[in-house]
Design an enzyme around this catalytic site. Sequence first.
Site, PDB file in Angstrom:
ATOM      1  CB  SER A 176      -1.423  -0.173   1.093  1.00  0.00           C
ATOM      2  OG  SER A 176      -0.413   0.125   2.450  1.00  0.00           O
TER       3      SER A 176
ATOM      4  CB  ALA B 115       4.917   0.638  -3.436  1.00  0.00           C
TER       5      ALA B 115
ATOM      6  N   GLY C  77       5.256  -2.340   1.388  1.00  0.00           N
ATOM      7  CA  GLY C  77       5.536  -3.745   0.881  1.00  0.00           C
ATOM      8  C   GLY C  77       6.465  -2.965  -0.153  1.00  0.00           C
TER       9      GLY C  77
ATOM     10  CB  THR D 161       0.208   0.366  -4.341  1.00  0.00           C
ATOM     11  OG1 THR D 161      -0.478  -0.312  -3.646  1.00  0.00           O
ATOM     12  CG2 THR D 161       0.125   1.314  -4.106  1.00  0.00           C
ATOM     13  CE1 TYR D 162      -4.718  -1.537   1.196  1.00  0.00           C
ATOM     14  CE2 TYR D 162      -3.233  -3.483  -0.892  1.00  0.00           C
ATOM     15  CZ  TYR D 162      -2.995  -2.420   0.682  1.00  0.00           C
ATOM     16  OH  TYR D 162      -2.896  -3.237   1.683  1.00  0.00           O
TER      17      TYR D 162
END
Length: 122
Positions: free
Chosen positions: A25, A75, A73, A57-58
């Site tokens: 995220s 990212a 993570g 991503t979010y």
Amino acid sequence: MQRIMLRAKLHRVTVTEADLHYEGSCGIDEDLLDAAGMREFERIELYNVTNGERFDTYIIKAARGSGAISLNGAAARRAQVGDLLIICTYGPMSEEQSAAHKPQVVLVDDANRVKEIRKFPA
């Protein structure tokens, strides 16, 4: 027919944290989310101005007023603290909606505080 259109953009925010061992995220200061009309868990595309990487991503919320932009993570491998990013959301629109649509663009200062909000094109 539906078109996928730019809905909102955070322009040239600075990465403040990168944590490879967190569960994925991108944490974004709630003030920035509100300014852009972005929502937690919404899919985002990120463009790293510093190194040219492009990834998605979010969103997760970061503390309001913190200026936080944290990559988590996998990212976290795509940017380093201090890198400049453009963060975008897109959404489907009908032909009629897309003809009149103006994306929300949020410009920030060096501390990731809202400097200006624009509807693009101006």
